[in-house]
Design a protein around this motif. Structure first.
Motif, PDB file in Angstrom:
ATOM      1  N   GLY A 127       0.788  -1.227   0.000  1.00 52.27           N
ATOM      2  CA  GLY A 127       0.000   0.000   0.000  1.00 52.27           C
ATOM      3  C   GLY A 127       0.820   1.277   0.000  1.00 52.27           C
ATOM      4  N   GLU A 134       1.052   3.013  -5.816  1.00 52.61           N
ATOM      5  CA  GLU A 134      -0.031   2.609  -6.716  1.00 52.61           C
ATOM      6  C   GLU A 134       0.547   2.399  -8.093  1.00 52.61           C
ATOM      7  N   THR A 180       3.061   5.654  -8.672  1.00 50.70           N
ATOM      8  CA  THR A 180       2.955   6.857  -7.841  1.00 50.70           C
ATOM      9  C   THR A 180       2.913   6.432  -6.379  1.00 50.70           C
ATOM     10  N   THR A 236       1.437   6.426  -2.690  1.00 53.82           N
ATOM     11  CA  THR A 236       0.162   6.640  -2.014  1.00 53.82           C
ATOM     12  C   THR A 236       0.392   7.654  -0.890  1.00 53.82           C
ATOM     13  N   ARG A 237      -0.675   8.098  -0.267  1.00 54.40           N
ATOM     14  CA  ARG A 237      -0.522   8.978   0.903  1.00 54.40           C
ATOM     15  C   ARG A 237       0.306   8.286   1.975  1.00 54.40           C
ATOM     16  N   ARG A 238       0.030   7.011   2.144  1.00 52.98           N
ATOM     17  CA  ARG A 238       0.789   6.249   3.144  1.00 52.98           C
ATOM     18  C   ARG A 238       2.272   6.211   2.776  1.00 52.98           C
TER      19      ARG A 238
END
Length: 92
Positions: free
Chosen positions: A54, A57, A69, A71-73
């Protein structure tokens, strides 16, 4: 981020520094840094691991080209890592 290999962390940094890089662009950046060839058998399984965790992406540009790209995580993990490193490494 503690459970990632150094290579996987480097992948995160390269992806963070580019806008939707494709696999070969990531490979080229790492080959410049490591000064040796990065084989597809090393690159893509590690990218897949980052997707599974996670942190990254994976998108599809066309039938042959994927892009990656954070992720926010993934961004939070990089920020936390840099903060942790900053406690031990004097940048001045």
């Amino acid at each position: 981020m503690y459970d990632l290999t150094g290579f996987q962390r480097d992948l995160l940094y390269v992806i963070a520094g580019q806008e939707e890089p494709h696999g070969l662009a990531i490979k080229a950046e790492l080959e410049d840094y490591y000064e040796k060839e990065i084989h597809h058998g090393r690159l893509y399984p590690n990218l897949d691991t980052l997707v599974e965790k996670g942190l990254v992406e994976k998108g599809q540009r066309d039938q042959r080209t994927n892009f990656y790209t954070l992720t926010r995580r993934g961004r939070r993990e990089i920020e936390a890592r840099r903060e942790w490193e900053g406690r031990y490494v004097d940048t001045e």
